[in-house]
Design a protein around this motif. Structure first.
Motif, PDB file in Angstrom:
ATOM      1  N   MET A  79       0.862  -1.181   0.000  1.00  0.00           N
ATOM      2  CA  MET A  79       0.000   0.000   0.000  1.00  0.00           C
ATOM      3  C   MET A  79       0.894   1.225   0.000  1.00  0.00           C
ATOM      4  O   MET A  79       1.557   1.527   0.993  1.00  0.00           O
ATOM      5  N   PRO A  80       0.972   1.944  -1.131  1.00  0.00           N
ATOM      6  CA  PRO A  80       1.882   3.093  -1.228  1.00  0.00           C
ATOM      7  C   PRO A  80       1.371   4.301  -0.464  1.00  0.00           C
ATOM      8  O   PRO A  80       0.218   4.356  -0.030  1.00  0.00           O
ATOM      9  N   ASP A  81       2.247   5.298  -0.325  1.00  0.00           N
ATOM     10  CA  ASP A  81       1.848   6.522   0.374  1.00  0.00           C
ATOM     11  C   ASP A  81       0.893   7.350  -0.479  1.00  0.00           C
ATOM     12  O   ASP A  81       0.020   8.037   0.035  1.00  0.00           O
ATOM     13  N   PHE A  82       1.045   7.286  -1.794  1.00  0.00           N
ATOM     14  CA  PHE A  82       0.100   7.933  -2.698  1.00  0.00           C
ATOM     15  C   PHE A  82      -0.488   6.850  -3.590  1.00  0.00           C
ATOM     16  O   PHE A  82       0.250   6.083  -4.205  1.00  0.00           O
ATOM     17  N   PHE A  83      -1.790   6.776  -3.653  1.00  0.00           N
ATOM     18  CA  PHE A  83      -2.415   5.702  -4.412  1.00  0.00           C
ATOM     19  C   PHE A  83      -3.574   6.252  -5.225  1.00  0.00           C
ATOM     20  O   PHE A  83      -4.122   7.318  -4.938  1.00  0.00           O
ATOM     21  N   GLY A  84      -3.937   5.492  -6.256  1.00  0.00           N
ATOM     22  CA  GLY A  84      -5.066   5.879  -7.088  1.00  0.00           C
ATOM     23  C   GLY A  84      -6.214   4.904  -6.906  1.00  0.00           C
ATOM     24  O   GLY A  84      -5.999   3.717  -6.655  1.00  0.00           O
ATOM     25  N   VAL A  85      -7.420   5.391  -6.979  1.00  0.00           N
ATOM     26  CA  VAL A  85      -8.597   4.529  -6.948  1.00  0.00           C
ATOM     27  C   VAL A  85      -9.451   4.857  -8.170  1.00  0.00           C
ATOM     28  O   VAL A  85      -9.365   5.951  -8.732  1.00  0.00           O
ATOM     29  N   TYR A  86     -10.251   3.898  -8.575  1.00  0.00           N
ATOM     30  CA  TYR A  86     -11.104   4.080  -9.741  1.00  0.00           C
ATOM     31  C   TYR A  86     -12.460   4.601  -9.269  1.00  0.00           C
ATOM     32  O   TYR A  86     -13.329   3.848  -8.844  1.00  0.00           O
ATOM     33  N   ASP A  87     -12.644   5.914  -9.378  1.00  0.00           N
ATOM     34  CA  ASP A  87     -13.811   6.561  -8.788  1.00  0.00           C
ATOM     35  C   ASP A  87     -15.129   6.125  -9.411  1.00  0.00           C
ATOM     36  O   ASP A  87     -16.184   6.246  -8.795  1.00  0.00           O
ATOM     37  N   ASN A  88     -15.105   5.648 -10.661  1.00  0.00           N
ATOM     38  CA  ASN A  88     -16.361   5.303 -11.332  1.00  0.00           C
ATOM     39  C   ASN A  88     -16.779   3.852 -11.081  1.00  0.00           C
ATOM     40  O   ASN A  88     -17.713   3.354 -11.700  1.00  0.00           O
ATOM     41  N   LEU A  89     -16.098   3.187 -10.161  1.00  0.00           N
ATOM     42  CA  LEU A  89     -16.459   1.823  -9.767  1.00  0.00           C
ATOM     43  C   LEU A  89     -17.090   1.836  -8.378  1.00  0.00           C
ATOM     44  O   LEU A  89     -16.757   2.682  -7.546  1.00  0.00           O
ATOM     45  N   LYS A  90     -17.976   0.889  -8.141  1.00  0.00           N
ATOM     46  CA  LYS A  90     -18.447   0.662  -6.787  1.00  0.00           C
ATOM     47  C   LYS A  90     -17.327  -0.026  -6.002  1.00  0.00           C
ATOM     48  O   LYS A  90     -16.451  -0.665  -6.590  1.00  0.00           O
ATOM     49  N   ALA A  91     -17.378   0.097  -4.691  1.00  0.00           N
ATOM     50  CA  ALA A  91     -16.310  -0.457  -3.858  1.00  0.00           C
ATOM     51  C   ALA A  91     -16.140  -1.955  -4.102  1.00  0.00           C
ATOM     52  O   ALA A  91     -15.013  -2.452  -4.219  1.00  0.00           O
ATOM     53  N   ILE A  92     -17.233  -2.704  -4.199  1.00  0.00           N
ATOM     54  CA  ILE A  92     -17.125  -4.142  -4.414  1.00  0.00           C
ATOM     55  C   ILE A  92     -16.575  -4.443  -5.799  1.00  0.00           C
ATOM     56  O   ILE A  92     -15.805  -5.396  -5.983  1.00  0.00           O
ATOM     57  N   GLU A  93     -16.914  -3.617  -6.803  1.00  0.00           N
ATOM     58  CA  GLU A  93     -16.361  -3.801  -8.154  1.00  0.00           C
ATOM     59  C   GLU A  93     -14.859  -3.540  -8.160  1.00  0.00           C
ATOM     60  O   GLU A  93     -14.102  -4.245  -8.843  1.00  0.00           O
ATOM     61  N   TYR A  94     -14.464  -2.539  -7.422  1.00  0.00           N
ATOM     62  CA  TYR A  94     -13.030  -2.219  -7.290  1.00  0.00           C
ATOM     63  C   TYR A  94     -12.278  -3.411  -6.713  1.00  0.00           C
ATOM     64  O   TYR A  94     -11.217  -3.810  -7.217  1.00  0.00           O
ATOM     65  N   MET A  95     -12.819  -3.997  -5.653  1.00  0.00           N
ATOM     66  CA  MET A  95     -12.186  -5.152  -5.027  1.00  0.00           C
ATOM     67  C   MET A  95     -12.158  -6.357  -5.972  1.00  0.00           C
ATOM     68  O   MET A  95     -11.134  -7.051  -6.086  1.00  0.00           O
ATOM     69  N   GLU A  96     -13.268  -6.609  -6.671  1.00  0.00           N
ATOM     70  CA  GLU A  96     -13.332  -7.763  -7.566  1.00  0.00           C
ATOM     71  C   GLU A  96     -12.384  -7.608  -8.745  1.00  0.00           C
ATOM     72  O   GLU A  96     -11.834  -8.590  -9.249  1.00  0.00           O
ATOM     73  N   PHE A  97     -12.166  -6.368  -9.188  1.00  0.00           N
ATOM     74  CA  PHE A  97     -11.210  -6.127 -10.265  1.00  0.00           C
ATOM     75  C   PHE A  97      -9.813  -6.589  -9.853  1.00  0.00           C
ATOM     76  O   PHE A  97      -9.122  -7.277 -10.605  1.00  0.00           O
ATOM     77  N   TYR A  98      -9.388  -6.200  -8.639  1.00  0.00           N
ATOM     78  CA  TYR A  98      -8.057  -6.607  -8.179  1.00  0.00           C
ATOM     79  C   TYR A  98      -7.987  -8.106  -7.898  1.00  0.00           C
ATOM     80  O   TYR A  98      -6.951  -8.737  -8.120  1.00  0.00           O
ATOM     81  N   SER A 100      -9.492 -10.318  -9.638  1.00  0.00           N
ATOM     82  CA  SER A 100      -9.377 -10.962 -10.949  1.00  0.00           C
ATOM     83  C   SER A 100      -7.943 -10.976 -11.450  1.00  0.00           C
ATOM     84  O   SER A 100      -7.547 -11.870 -12.207  1.00  0.00           O
ATOM     85  N   ILE A 101      -7.150  -9.992 -11.039  1.00  0.00           N
ATOM     86  CA  ILE A 101      -5.740  -9.952 -11.438  1.00  0.00           C
ATOM     87  C   ILE A 101      -5.012 -11.199 -10.935  1.00  0.00           C
ATOM     88  O   ILE A 101      -4.087 -11.703 -11.576  1.00  0.00           O
ATOM     89  N   TYR A 102      -5.462 -11.716  -9.790  1.00  0.00           N
ATOM     90  CA  TYR A 102      -4.857 -12.914  -9.208  1.00  0.00           C
ATOM     91  C   TYR A 102      -5.642 -14.178  -9.573  1.00  0.00           C
ATOM     92  O   TYR A 102      -5.460 -15.226  -8.957  1.00  0.00           O
ATOM     93  N   GLY A 103      -6.518 -14.064 -10.567  1.00  0.00           N
ATOM     94  CA  GLY A 103      -7.253 -15.230 -11.042  1.00  0.00           C
ATOM     95  C   GLY A 103      -8.414 -15.641 -10.175  1.00  0.00           C
ATOM     96  O   GLY A 103      -8.928 -16.754 -10.301  1.00  0.00           O
ATOM     97  N   ARG A 145      -7.685  -4.083  -0.567  1.00  0.00           N
ATOM     98  CA  ARG A 145      -7.191  -4.468  -1.898  1.00  0.00           C
ATOM     99  C   ARG A 145      -5.854  -5.194  -1.811  1.00  0.00           C
ATOM    100  O   ARG A 145      -5.602  -6.164  -2.527  1.00  0.00           O
ATOM    101  N   SER A 146      -4.980  -4.725  -0.922  1.00  0.00           N
ATOM    102  CA  SER A 146      -3.650  -5.324  -0.815  1.00  0.00           C
ATOM    103  C   SER A 146      -3.688  -6.720  -0.189  1.00  0.00           C
ATOM    104  O   SER A 146      -2.678  -7.424  -0.181  1.00  0.00           O
ATOM    105  N   LEU A 147      -4.876  -7.125   0.303  1.00  0.00           N
ATOM    106  CA  LEU A 147      -5.017  -8.425   0.968  1.00  0.00           C
ATOM    107  C   LEU A 147      -5.697  -9.473   0.101  1.00  0.00           C
ATOM    108  O   LEU A 147      -5.865 -10.617   0.548  1.00  0.00           O
ATOM    109  N   VAL A 148      -6.073  -9.131  -1.138  1.00  0.00           N
ATOM    110  CA  VAL A 148      -6.906 -10.045  -1.927  1.00  0.00           C
ATOM    111  C   VAL A 148      -6.221 -11.388  -2.210  1.00  0.00           C
ATOM    112  O   VAL A 148      -6.886 -12.412  -2.371  1.00  0.00           O
TER     113      VAL A 148
END
Length: 310
Positions: A79-98, A100-103, A145-148
């Protein structure tokens, strides 16, 4: 868990890490302390595989972090000191996106993401858009997100930066909970009092060098020879002062009523010997204590002296 040897990094003529050595045991909640430009973020980015070192070795859970970044990324959450989030996603969609990166997809992903959001006290915000969340909520979402991928090591660079007192309190509680769950955590922060409260180990870095490392209590104990010894007696203060002055470890002494304050350059054994000598000579000692400092005082003392404490 983390073994760093002779780590070196420079930016042009500026040396960010000067042959840094650091060991972090499995299960530690390690607090990384240092002034701006000391090398904290550089170290964290190198051990996260985001920055290339100019020399040295880094082993994380048996993985060569400098050569095997693919295996490394499975073992760490960053978890960096400055981070970006995808504002046009719902919180659960944001989590599911990350996830999916790990399959991790489908119902398994949603269930796991909801568990993580519950862990960081955000389960009631699952259907909220990210841009509607407060800064503290966004930071907790980034922690989730960093725990997915269930990493062994969490690396958190200033996770409480910019948070109000209530949000900092919530973040601190979550980190304690993660530590209790067995996670190894490396955290940097400028809020030294909070690091002192929750970290099992503190490392103080300056100009790319590790000045000292240990529990807050251990570091304070090593520095406590500079802290005064306070003695309160109920009678015979003149005799007590004479006995104390005869001790070769005593440098300065002041008296306030029945309180004696002493600059005492000795070990705990020396302190015990002085107390025994007072008692054996009939001095009625009510209290006898070495005053302790706090992490802020320790930080200022260590970085001012620039000396390695062992």
């Amino acid at each position: 868990m983390v073994e760093i040897e002779n780590l070196y990094k420079h930016y042009g003529k500026f040396v960010a890490l000067d042959h840094l050595d650091l060991s972090i045991e499995k299960g530690e909640l390690f607090g990384f302390v240092g002034p701006n430009g000391a090398g904290k973020t550089t170290t964290m980015r190198i051990i996260s595989g985001l920055l290339k070192a100019d020399g040295g070795q880094v082993q994380i859970a048996g993985v060569d972090a400098l050569k095997d970044s693919q295996s490394l990324k499975r073992k760490i959450g960053y978890m960096p000191d400055f981070f970006g989030v995808y504002d046009n996603l719902k919180a659960i969609e944001y989590m599911e996106f990350y996830a999916s990166i790990y399959g991790i997809v489908g119902k398994k992903a949603k269930d796991m993401c909801m568990e993580l959001m519950d862990l960081v006290n955000l389960s009631d915000k699952a259907e909220f858009y990210v841009d509607s969340l407060s800064r503290g909520m966004k930071q907790r979402l980034c922690l989730a997100r960093s725990l997915v991928h269930n990493p062994e090591l969490l690396i958190l660079d200033e996770p409480a930066s910019g948070l109000d007192p209530r949000a900092r309190f919530e973040m601190k509680g979550i980190l304690r909970n993660l530590h209790d769950m067995g996670k190894t955590i490396v955290i940097s922060s400028h809020i030294l009092s909070e690091l002192a409260e929750m970290c099992t180990t503190i490392g103080i870095i300056d100009k790319g060098n590790m000045l000292t490392k240990g529990s807050v209590e251990d570091i304070m104990r090593r520095l406590n020879t500079s802290n005064p010894l306070k003695i309160h007696v109920i009678e015979n203060i003149e005799s007590a002062v004479r006995i104390i002055k005869e001790n070769p470890k005593v440098e300065n002494l002041s008296i306030d009523g029945m309180d004696i304050t002493v600059s005492f350059n000795g070990s705990e054994e020396d302190e015990a010997e002085l107390l025994g000598n007072l008692v054996n000579n009939g001095i009625k000692v009510v209290s006898y204590v070495r005053e302790t400092g706090n992490l802020e005082e320790v930080f200022m003392m260590v970085t001012a002296k620039k000396e390695v404490l062992s």
